[in-house]
Design a protein around this motif. Structure first.
Motif, PDB file in Angstrom:
ATOM      1  N   GLY A 198       0.820  -1.159   0.132  1.00 31.75           N
ATOM      2  CA  GLY A 198       0.019   0.194  -0.010  1.00 31.75           C
ATOM      3  C   GLY A 198       0.723   1.308   0.095  1.00 31.75           C
ATOM      4  N   ALA A 199       2.075   1.093  -0.062  1.00 33.00           N
ATOM      5  CA  ALA A 199       2.913   2.404  -0.034  1.00 33.00           C
ATOM      6  C   ALA A 199       2.446   3.050  -1.385  1.00 33.00           C
ATOM      7  N   ARG A 200       2.727   4.555  -1.483  1.00 33.69           N
ATOM      8  CA  ARG A 200       2.658   5.273  -2.678  1.00 33.69           C
ATOM      9  C   ARG A 200       4.017   5.755  -3.141  1.00 33.69           C
ATOM     10  N   LEU A 201       3.873   5.837  -4.282  1.00 30.04           N
ATOM     11  CA  LEU A 201       5.177   6.274  -4.946  1.00 30.04           C
ATOM     12  C   LEU A 201       5.030   7.403  -5.870  1.00 30.04           C
ATOM     13  N   LEU A 202       5.894   8.483  -5.617  1.00 28.33           N
ATOM     14  CA  LEU A 202       5.566   9.801  -6.184  1.00 28.33           C
ATOM     15  C   LEU A 202       6.979   9.770  -7.485  1.00 28.33           C
ATOM     16  N   VAL A 203       6.891   9.820  -8.669  1.00 30.86           N
ATOM     17  CA  VAL A 203       7.873   9.799  -9.525  1.00 30.86           C
ATOM     18  C   VAL A 203       8.133  11.160 -10.294  1.00 30.86           C
ATOM     19  N   GLU A 204       9.044  11.574 -10.669  1.00 36.79           N
ATOM     20  CA  GLU A 204       9.414  12.846 -11.316  1.00 36.79           C
ATOM     21  C   GLU A 204       8.992  13.768 -10.292  1.00 36.79           C
ATOM     22  N   THR A 205       9.309  13.837  -9.284  1.00 37.45           N
ATOM     23  CA  THR A 205       8.781  14.676  -8.223  1.00 37.45           C
ATOM     24  C   THR A 205      10.075  15.109  -7.429  1.00 37.45           C
ATOM     25  N   ARG A 206      10.431  16.075  -7.329  1.00 37.50           N
ATOM     26  CA  ARG A 206      11.562  16.753  -6.636  1.00 37.50           C
ATOM     27  C   ARG A 206      11.060  16.877  -5.262  1.00 37.50           C
ATOM     28  N   ALA A 207      11.872  16.534  -4.104  1.00 37.49           N
ATOM     29  CA  ALA A 207      11.936  17.011  -2.785  1.00 37.49           C
ATOM     30  C   ALA A 207      12.438  18.264  -2.659  1.00 37.49           C
ATOM     31  N   LEU A 208      11.721  19.518  -2.622  1.00 43.16           N
ATOM     32  CA  LEU A 208      12.179  20.849  -2.751  1.00 43.16           C
ATOM     33  C   LEU A 208      12.909  21.153  -1.246  1.00 43.16           C
ATOM     34  N   ARG A 209      12.219  21.307  -0.239  1.00 40.23           N
ATOM     35  CA  ARG A 209      12.609  21.638   1.190  1.00 40.23           C
ATOM     36  C   ARG A 209      11.553  20.923   2.061  1.00 40.23           C
ATOM     37  N   PHE A 210      12.178  20.927   3.543  1.00 42.93           N
ATOM     38  CA  PHE A 210      11.284  20.630   4.465  1.00 42.93           C
ATOM     39  C   PHE A 210      11.008  22.032   5.346  1.00 42.93           C
ATOM     40  N   GLU A 211      10.058  22.102   5.798  1.00 42.30           N
ATOM     41  CA  GLU A 211       9.371  23.222   6.690  1.00 42.30           C
ATOM     42  C   GLU A 211       9.602  22.606   8.299  1.00 42.30           C
ATOM     43  N   HIS A 212       9.998  23.161   9.006  1.00 41.64           N
ATOM     44  CA  HIS A 212      10.554  22.747  10.387  1.00 41.64           C
ATOM     45  C   HIS A 212      10.346  24.094  11.523  1.00 41.64           C
ATOM     46  N   ASP A 213       9.921  23.753  12.425  1.00 46.41           N
ATOM     47  CA  ASP A 213       9.381  24.416  13.604  1.00 46.41           C
ATOM     48  C   ASP A 213       9.865  23.761  14.991  1.00 46.41           C
ATOM     49  N   GLN A 214      10.585  24.630  15.836  1.00 44.23           N
ATOM     50  CA  GLN A 214      10.897  24.037  17.167  1.00 44.23           C
ATOM     51  C   GLN A 214      11.357  22.624  17.130  1.00 44.23           C
ATOM     52  N   GLY A 215      12.295  22.414  16.384  1.00 47.10           N
ATOM     53  CA  GLY A 215      12.922  21.149  16.382  1.00 47.10           C
ATOM     54  C   GLY A 215      12.279  20.107  15.772  1.00 47.10           C
ATOM     55  N   ARG A 216      11.352  20.423  15.183  1.00 46.62           N
ATOM     56  CA  ARG A 216      10.552  19.279  14.418  1.00 46.62           C
ATOM     57  C   ARG A 216      10.132  19.629  12.804  1.00 46.62           C
ATOM     58  N   VAL A 217      10.207  18.728  11.984  1.00 49.00           N
ATOM     59  CA  VAL A 217       9.648  18.838  10.698  1.00 49.00           C
ATOM     60  C   VAL A 217       8.258  19.000  10.581  1.00 49.00           C
ATOM     61  N   VAL A 218       7.697  19.818  10.047  1.00 47.47           N
ATOM     62  CA  VAL A 218       6.075  20.003   9.869  1.00 47.47           C
ATOM     63  C   VAL A 218       5.728  19.754   8.560  1.00 47.47           C
ATOM     64  N   CYS A 233       7.278  19.588  -2.465  1.00 48.75           N
ATOM     65  CA  CYS A 233       7.823  18.770  -3.603  1.00 48.75           C
ATOM     66  C   CYS A 233       7.174  19.707  -4.836  1.00 48.75           C
ATOM     67  N   VAL A 234       8.086  19.401  -5.857  1.00 44.24           N
ATOM     68  CA  VAL A 234       7.677  20.118  -7.081  1.00 44.24           C
ATOM     69  C   VAL A 234       7.663  18.943  -8.274  1.00 44.24           C
ATOM     70  N   PRO A 235       6.892  18.760  -9.148  1.00 44.94           N
ATOM     71  CA  PRO A 235       7.013  18.019 -10.429  1.00 44.94           C
ATOM     72  C   PRO A 235       8.117  18.494 -11.329  1.00 44.94           C
TER      73      PRO A 235
END
Length: 538
Positions: free
Chosen positions: A218-238, A242-244
């Motif tokens: 049941g995993a989902r796979l996103l292809v031709e999709t770039r992980a652009l950046r993480f948003e994070h706040d107070q020591g946690r990623v929120v 991603c961009v196509p």
């Protein structure tokens, strides 16, 4: 031997959840338990283990989804479709060409199947210098053993092709041990085109093993999709933005991006890309370690011509090696090197050879009679071998600056000498060190004299690499590492790094099995922490 079915084609027909590229567009927002950036060695093992305990997993891959139906043993197709920057990724000064996969399965889809456990000396060094107490050979052995069973890593029983057997024969005549290399294959046809994607699904890459297993659960796979950046706040990623992208990596203008929100985030894009993602995200880096100490196993090459046909493009690509020159000095002494025999294919051969015009044409005319050896220089263990540094270009893409200093080039000179001596011992008619100022040499004495005098400088000495490690090193103390010994980021509590970027030095061997083994250990621990259930790779 029969051609194995294409698990990707079969899975898509059964309704695997694959989005992006030629599939349906991903939604603008996705919720899941864990998002994994990348689909290579670290990502694939992690995805299989996390889905095994019931976690909802999303895999984000920048490259395209290709499978055996697309692999036609053609360099003209493979390099542009399956490699970073069309197999032409280079360091900042253009002195090193880097081969890295950029497709579902990552570099495991295009590597040459060579499988080595992390050397004992490397693990001992990490324990002593980086406080990694639980990574000694005894502790790591069960994790490697599980991976070896899962991926059919074992002895290659077919005779080596002539390209590899020349290494064995030459070494034997000099009293040098040259044993066989373990390979991760099942019912291999011995075609020799591993670097262009396996057309028979014999290579047990992530493309045909762990990624399909995760998608089946049941995993989902996103292809031709770039992980652009993480948003994070107070020591946690929120969140993860991603961009196509198009198959060539350019951003697909006019198409919406995707924001993924998860309980936990795993970075597994490989060394260079993983540090770059964290740099784009402005991840906390209080000790200035992110992207630094990135290692390559800089590779130098020696070609030779023989009277008989070698035909280095046929047969299993790498089956013989020697560690004789790794053991010649202490691990933190002068740079040691591992010798192997790479496959020879026309495009890579022509673009790697030095020279131009008539001299290169004469070498190309001897292609069928040409043999090659490569030396993997073991970097990262000496103060004068700090590796390179990943930075960002203006558009956010990664750039590796890796200075080839005198310490590295001393190792390169000694490696070229060792390879030439072995080739002459094997009966070479002439040896051609891959150096812009070298020429063909007809005797060992002549080659030795020339190699002792050639200027070992960047761009004159041809250097390549297919092994990238480090940049997000693990350590027992945050002053010495980006991640903790369990793979968790020191400052972002719900982010882990599980790929070759966590290695504090180079491996000193082809790194895929090291990545698999450490991913098995770290992802098993992560699954247990998140669910209370412990998966077993099987």
């Amino acid at each position: 031997m029969s051609r194995r079915p294409d698990p990707v084609a079969e899975g898509l027909s059964r309704g695997w959840q694959v989005l992006g590229g030629s599939q349906a567009l991903p939604p603008e927002h996705i919720d899941c338990d864990v998002v994994i950036v990348g689909s290579g060695a670290g990502a694939g093992i992690t995805a299989e283990l996390l889905t095994q305990v019931g976690l909802d997993v999303v895999i984000v891959e920048e490259g395209p989804l290709r499978s055996s139906r697309d692999f036609r043993q053609l360099e003209s197709e493979a390099y542009s479709q399956l490699y970073q920057e069309s197999a032409a990724r280079k360091t900042a000064d253009k002195a090193i060409n880097i081969l890295q996969g950029r497709c579902v399965g990552g570099s495991t889809t295009v590597n040459w199947t060579s499988s080595f456990r992390t050397p004992d000396a490397t693990l001992a060094y990490w324990k002593e210098r980086f406080g990694l107490r639980d990574v000694d050979p005894q502790a790591m052995s069960p994790w490697f053993a599980q991976v070896e069973r899962r991926l059919h890593i074992g002895a290659w029983l077919a005779p080596p092709n002539e390209n590899n057997d020349l290494l064995r024969r030459g070494a034997a005549r000099l009293g040098i041990a040259a044993p066989a290399i373990l390979r991760n294959v099942k019912d291999c046809w011995n075609l020799g085109s591993c670097g262009m994607g396996c057309p028979t699904n014999a290579k047990q890459s992530m493309l045909v093993t762990t990624i399909p297993a995760a998608l089946e659960r049941g995993a989902r796979l996103l292809v031709e999709t770039r992980a652009l950046r993480f948003e994070h706040d107070q020591g946690r990623v929120v969140g993860l933005l991603c961009v196509p992208v198009q198959p060539n990596g350019d951003v697909a203008a006019g198409r919406p991006g995707t924001r993924i929100q998860a309980r936990h985030y795993v970075v597994a894009g490989g060394a260079i890309n993983s540090p770059a993602l964290l740099l784009r995200s402005q991840a906390p880096d209080p000790h200035g370690l992110l992207g630094r100490r990135t290692f390559l196993h800089p590779v130098v090459i020696s070609a030779a011509s023989f009277d008989q046909r070698v035909e280095g493009w046929q047969g299993a690509p790498q089956t013989i090696y020697t560690d004789h020159f790794l053991d010649a000095h202490p691990i933190d002494g002068p740079m040691g090197y591992k010798l192997e025999a790479p496959p020879l294919h026309p495009v890579v051969f022509a673009t790697t050879l030095s020279g131009f015009g008539r001299s290169q044409a004469e070498l190309l005319a001897q292609f069928a009679h040409t043999h090659a050896l490569l030396a993997l220089l073991r970097d990262g263990f000496h103060p004068d071998s700090p590796g390179g540094r990943v930075t960002l270009r203006g558009d956010g893409s990664p750039l590796l600056d890796y200075p080839l200093n005198d310490f590295v080039m001393d190792g390169a000179r000694r490696a070229l000498l060792s390879m030439a001596e072995i080739q002459f011992a094997a009966g070479a008619r002439q040896v051609i060190p891959v150096h812009e100022m070298a020429r063909p040499y007809a005797t060992w004495r002549e080659a030795r004299q020339a190699l002792q005098e050639l200027p070992m400088k960047p761009l004159l000495t041809r250097v390549v690499s297919a092994h990238v490690m480090g940049g997000c090193a693990m350590a027992a103390n945050e002053a010495h590492g980006v991640v903790r010994p369990d793979g968790r980021h020191w400052q972002l509590e719900n982010l882990s790094v599980i790929d070759g970027s966590i290695f504090p030095t180079s491996i000193g061997a082809n790194p895929q099995l090291s990545v698999y083994g450490f991913a098995n250990r770290l992802a098993t621990g992560l699954a247990t922490q998140l669910t209370g259930r412990t998966p077993v790779l099987a």
